[in-house]
Every structure is written in C-alpha cells, then in structure tokens.
Design a protein around this motif. Structure first.
Motif, PDB file in Angstrom:
ATOM      1  N   ASP A 101       0.814  -1.209   0.000  1.00 52.83           N
ATOM      2  CA  ASP A 101       0.000   0.000   0.000  1.00 52.83           C
ATOM      3  C   ASP A 101       0.851   1.263   0.000  1.00 52.83           C
ATOM      4  N   LEU A 142      -1.086  -5.363  -0.639  1.00 53.42           N
ATOM      5  CA  LEU A 142      -2.292  -5.222  -1.456  1.00 53.42           C
ATOM      6  C   LEU A 142      -2.594  -6.482  -2.244  1.00 53.42           C
ATOM      7  N   THR A 198       1.334  -0.357 -11.597  1.00 53.86           N
ATOM      8  CA  THR A 198      -0.038  -0.798 -11.837  1.00 53.86           C
ATOM      9  C   THR A 198       0.020  -2.052 -12.685  1.00 53.86           C
ATOM     10  N   ARG A 215      -4.855  -5.465 -14.288  1.00 53.17           N
ATOM     11  CA  ARG A 215      -6.197  -5.354 -13.694  1.00 53.17           C
ATOM     12  C   ARG A 215      -6.422  -3.975 -13.074  1.00 53.17           C
ATOM     13  N   ARG A 265      -4.827  -2.529 -10.772  1.00 55.99           N
ATOM     14  CA  ARG A 265      -4.487  -2.407  -9.359  1.00 55.99           C
ATOM     15  C   ARG A 265      -3.179  -1.644  -9.239  1.00 55.99           C
ATOM     16  N   THR A 266      -3.108  -0.778  -8.254  1.00 53.44           N
ATOM     17  CA  THR A 266      -1.952   0.094  -8.101  1.00 53.44           C
ATOM     18  C   THR A 266      -1.357  -0.067  -6.704  1.00 53.44           C
TER      19      THR A 266
END
Length: 261
Positions: A213, A222, A244, A247, A249-250
C-alpha cells in the motif's frame, strides 16, 4: 762473436719489443673507494632506474587517457547522431500528420462545423479524465493537449475534417493513457520525494513478492505477484516504485523485485 751470444742478444731484443705492445695491467676498479661509497653509487643507480620506469609508466598512462578521450568523443558524436535521428523522425511524423490532416479535410469536409465541434468536445472530456489521474507533466497529457490545440487551430481555419482527425487522435491518446494508469492511481496526491518517470516503464516481476500500500517493507500488502507478471512503473520514491498491473491495481514494489521487459 759466438753464435750462442748472437742468439741471446736477438732473444732479448725481441722480448723488449714485445713488451712495448703488451696491454697495461688492469687498474683497481675503484682504488681508494670505501664500501659505503660503493653502496651509495649503487643506490643512486637504482633510483635512476626507478625514475625512468616511473616516467615510462606516466607516458603509458597518458597515452591510455588520450585513447579513452577519443573513444568518449566518438560516443558523444554517436549520441548526437541518435538525437538527430530522433528529431528527424519526429519531423517526418509531424509532416505525415499534416499530410493526413489535409487529406482528411478533403474527405470529411461534409461533417462540417458541428461534427468537428463534437469531436473536440469528446477529446476535451477524455483529456480531463486523464488529468484527473496523472500529473500535469505526464507525457501523454502533454501530447493529448498539443493535439487538441492543433485541432482547435484547424477548426479556426475552417479545416473541419482536420479538426475531427486531430481531436480523434487526442481522444485516443487520453483514453489509452487513462486506461493504463487506472482510476485508482492518484498521482496528484504524490508522496514527499515521489518522482514521476518521463515515460511509463514496462516492467516484469523477477522475484516473487508483494505489492504494498505504501513504500516500505512493513506497509500492508495489497496483492501478491509471481515471477514474470507484467507491471507498469509510474513513479518512484527511493527504492520503491509505484506500479499498476493489467487489472488496474496500483501499489508499491521494491525495485530489486522487478526488471525491464
């Protein structure tokens, strides 16, 4: 005079004559020189040899430096050449785009002012969406802004077909970049010391681990990543890269865990 006496006299004469051509005895190599003086002379000779060796070493080093200097100059020239090639390709791209704009202006003139205005409005909306997830100096933001400005210039010159084409280009760049960054990536709220890459980095995981995170090995995890997973690097803080995935997600990953792909 008897024969024996004559022979004796001749022998003495020959011996005297030969002694005139005989080499003198070798003198003492160093008559009256002490052992200390001999050692001093030997030390001086050794120092001369060492000094000559040092001079030869310096000459060799200077020659090596000169060769390396020439190599550096050659590499600098090649770098300049590459830069010139990039500029030339960019110039050709701009010329090609201009030619396409002119061609489109002839084909799509029927769309008229309304179609151009609609296309520019859509591009403006896409650009605003991109600016919401990317910093002002992000390369795709700059490119989309430049294309939209060119579209506006074409519109002002009543080249509506060209305006439609350029607006479409700006919209495509903005949408692609927004999709890549992902809605969760809010680079505007950058962390202290965070620096954005000039262009997004194509990365892959080389050591299995976790995306976290925040920067730091103790921050919450994460999602896990396996070796070979593709990621896109957006910015960095010290040893941590904001990435990233496909999908959208970062999170943050340590730079030792990723490599270029």
């Amino acid at each position: 005079m008897s024969a024996s006496r004559v022979i004796l006299l001749l022998t003495l004469s020959l011996s005297s004559a030969c002694s005139m051509f005989r080499a003198p005895p070798a003198p003492d190599p160093a008559p009256g020189v002490s052992a200390v003086e001999k050692q001093t002379a030997a030390d001086w000779a050794a120092s001369v040899v060492r000094e000559r060796a040092a001079v030869a070493g310096r000459d060799s080093a200077n020659a090596t430096i000169a060769i390396l200097g020439k190599r550096i100059s050659l590499l600098e020239l090649r770098l300049l050449e590459r830069d010139a090639q990039v500029e030339d390709l960019q110039s050709r791209l701009d010329e090609t785009r201009t030619a396409v704009v002119k061609a489109r202006s002839q084909v799509q003139m029927a769309n008229g002012r309304a179609g151009a205005a609609s296309g520019m409005a859509e591009a403006e909306v896409a650009l605003r969406s991109l600016k919401a997830v990317a910093p002002p100096q992000y390369p795709d933001v700059q490119q989309a802004t430049r294309l939209l400005r060119q579209s506006a210039d074409a519109f002002d010159n009543k080249n509506y077909g060209g305006a439609i084409f350029l607006a479409g280009q700006a919209k495509a760049v903005a949408l692609t970049a927004t999709s890549r960054l992902g809605a969760g990536n809010r680079l505007r709220t950058a962390r202290p010391g965070e620096a954005t890459f000039a262009v997004p980095l194509r990365l892959k995981v080389i050591v299995a681990g976790s995306v976290r995170d925040r920067p730091g090995g103790k921050s919450p995890v994460l999602f896990p990543v396996e070796v070979g997973v593709p990621l896109t690097g957006l910015s960095y803080v010290d040893e941590w890269i904001r990435v990233t995935d496909d999908r959208r997600r970062t999170g943050w990953i340590n730079r030792s865990m990723v490599g270029r792909r």
